[in-house]
Write a protein that holds these residues in place. Sequence first.
Motif, PDB file in Angstrom:
ATOM      1  N   UNK C 232       0.824  -1.186  -0.137  1.00 58.38           N
ATOM      2  CA  UNK C 232      -0.058   0.124  -0.093  1.00 58.38           C
ATOM      3  C   UNK C 232       0.842   1.144  -0.012  1.00 58.38           C
ATOM      4  N   UNK C 233       0.451   2.200  -0.605  1.00 60.16           N
ATOM      5  CA  UNK C 233       1.250   3.664  -0.671  1.00 60.16           C
ATOM      6  C   UNK C 233       0.135   4.923  -0.543  1.00 60.16           C
ATOM      7  N   UNK C 234       0.090   5.216   0.590  1.00 55.91           N
ATOM      8  CA  UNK C 234      -0.922   6.128   0.816  1.00 55.91           C
ATOM      9  C   UNK C 234      -0.286   7.371   1.545  1.00 55.91           C
ATOM     10  N   UNK C 248      -0.829   8.906  10.284  1.00 57.49           N
ATOM     11  CA  UNK C 248      -2.173   8.543   9.522  1.00 57.49           C
ATOM     12  C   UNK C 248      -1.670   7.884   8.248  1.00 57.49           C
ATOM     13  N   UNK C 252      -2.221   3.705   7.365  1.00 59.24           N
ATOM     14  CA  UNK C 252      -3.259   3.296   6.229  1.00 59.24           C
ATOM     15  C   UNK C 252      -2.478   2.387   5.568  1.00 59.24           C
ATOM     16  N   UNK C 256      -3.279  -1.268   4.571  1.00 61.96           N
ATOM     17  CA  UNK C 256      -3.731  -1.830   3.135  1.00 61.96           C
ATOM     18  C   UNK C 256      -2.798  -3.052   2.818  1.00 61.96           C
TER      19      UNK C 256
END
Lengths: 203, 85, 379
Positions: C232-234, C248, C252, C256
Amino acid sequence: MEKKTYIQAFCTIENNKIVLNGETVFESENTGFADFSKKAYQHFEIGYPKFFKMDNLSKLAFLGSELLLKAQNPNDENNTALLFANKSSSLDTDVKYQNSISDKENYFPSPAVFVYTLANICLGEISIRHQLKSENSFFIFDAFNAAFMADYANILIETQKAKNVLCGWTEFFGEDYKAFLYLVGNEGAIENTKQNLEILYNK
Amino acid sequence: MEALKQELKEKIIAVLNLEDIAVADINDTDALFGDGLGLDSIDALELIVLLDKDYGIKLTDPKEGKHIFQSIDTMSSYIAANRTK
Amino acid sequence: MKKEVYISETNCITPIGFDVVSNVKNILDGNSAIQKHDNKALLDFPFFAAIVDENKLDRAFANVTSVASYTKLEKMMILALQPIIENSGVKISHRTAFILSTTKGNITALENSEATTIESAQLSNLAKKIADFFGFKTEPIVVSNACVSGILAVSVAKRLIQANVYDEAFVVAGDLVSEFVLSGFNSFQAMSNAPCQPYSENRTGVNLGEATAAVLVTSNPKNAKVKILGDGSINDANHISGPSRTGEGLVLSIESALNESGIDKNNIGYISAHGTATPFNDEMEAIAINRLGLQNVPMNSLKGYYGHTLGASGLLETVIGIESILQNKLFASAGYDESGVSQAINVIEKNKDAEIQYFLKTASGFGGCNTAVIFEKVN
C-alpha cells in the motif's frame, strides 16, 4: 484485465487555455505561465493562498485537479487515488534550485525551492487540498504513456486499492507545459483504454 | 526601527509569496505563525535564509527561531541588535 | 485467485560492498559506510555521508564493459543489474518490464552550463541508457516518488505482473550524494553533524548516502527468495515536507498491505523501517507502529549503515531485509542507544538469531508519501 473502467471527466491545460470535457472554460492572453495560472486561480475563485507558494509543476497539476475533483461526490473523495506522470520530472524547479547554489559568493539554497525538487510534491499538494488519504504515485516517461496509464488505473480499481483514480500527465519545463488530467471510475461513457486516452490526449 | 519593520514586512510578503496579504495587513505584534499569518515550518526555514542573506545573521539552532520569529516586533529588534550587513 | 509474485534475485552496490554477501558481512561486523568527508565541492563544511569510492567502482566496472561514457550512477546501476540478469537466465522479451527508481538521477549534470545538460538530467534518458545496455525491449518505467521510490517500485512491479501486463520485472534503484541534495537537506536543517542515530534520544538528523540496488520480481517460483504478499502507498494529506504527527498515511499503508496479505499482523516477525533519524520522522513512525499494535515486533533502520540513500533506500533495505529473514538473523539498528521517541518500540540493539517467516518494509517521504510491503520467506 477483466473489469472495464471509464473516463468520467477530462481536462487539458496548454497554450494559456483550459479545456474541460471538450469545452474551453478559461483562456487568457499569452503573458507567461505565472500570469496565466494566477488569472485562472482568480477566475475559478479558488481561494487557497498556498497556491502561490507552489512551483509551476504543482500549480499546473493543482489547477487541473481542482476542476476535476470539484464536481465529485465528497463521499468518494477519500478513495480517489492519484496516478501522475510526466517527462521532465521537477527539472524546471531543479534548474532554479541549482542556480541558487552555483555561485559560491552568493550561495543561499532555499528550502522553499528545494522541497519542490521532487516531482511527487504536486501529489502532496492535491492530497492536502482535497484531503485524499489515498494511493499515490508519480512516474516518468519520455512521452505520454497511454498504455501504462490505462493499465495502472485499472489495476488500482480492480484490486480495490481505490474507487476512482485521478490520472494526470503534467509536463512543465521552461515555458513549455501541457497538462492532461482525467478521472477514472467504474461508470462512465468513455472506456479507459489506451486508444481512447491517446485520442483525448491529442485533441 | 520603523523603516526596518516596513522593509521586513515587504520582504516577508515577497519571499514567502503571501499573495493576498498587504504590508498594511500585518501589525507589528501579530503572531507570524499559528493563528496569525499562518506561516508554517518551511516558511520558518525560509526566514532563516532571509536573516542570513539580507542581514548577515546565521542561525544554527532552529529552536532560536521560535522566539525571534514571534512577530515583526521581535524580529526587527533581533535584526537591529545582531545584523552584520 | 491472484497470481503469486516473488523476488528471486537481489543485488546491491554500496560503499561497504559490491554484492549482497559483502554487505551483510559488514553489517554483521558493525561496519558502517558513513564517514566524515571534507569536500568543499560538495559542501562548505565537513559532513558525514556514505559515498562510493570512484576508483573502486571504475575497477569493478571495467570487468563488465570497456565503454567509458557512463556516469557514476549509471555504472552503479549497471553493476547492480548485471549479475542478476545473468544469474536469472531470463530471456529479455516484450513480457519483461524494466523499472528504474530514483529521486534525482543524474542531477549533477546541471552543474555544467552546456545546453545538453538538461537532456542528460532527464530521468527518461538515464533509464534509456541502462535499458539499452541490457537490451530491454519494453519502455522503461521510472518511479520518482521521493524517498519511497525504491520500495514503491517493488509494489508497482508486483501489481503489473499480477495484472498479467508482464511476466517479470527487473527493478533497479539508485541515488547519489551530490551538492544538490546536500545543500538542500542542509537548508532544511535536517543533517546530523555526527553519524546518524535512528530512534535515539540524541538524534539530530540524517546522513546522506549513495547506493544502487536491484531485484528480479517474477511470477516464476524458481529460486524464489520471498513472496510479495501485499502493499500500500497512501498519502498523509497533511504537509509537503513534514511527516504527519499522527502517522496516518503510514498506518493506512500498512493496513492496506496487511489486508491484502491475508496474514494476521501478529505473524510479522520483523519490521525494516524508514528511520531517517530526523526528530519528526522517527517519532511519526513510533506513533504509527503503536497505533497498529506492532510495537513489540523487532525493528531496525539501516540508515546507520548506509545513510539515507533517497530513492535507493527502500529497495536496498528490502534486499538486506530479505537476507535477514533468509539467514534467520536480526541486524542491530546501528547508532541506536537510548530511546528518543515518545512511544515504546522494539528497536534491535544487537545482532541476534530469530526465525522469521514474514517481514514488513516501510518508507515515508517528502510530499507526504508512505509505502508498506509485506514479504513472506519462501523455504
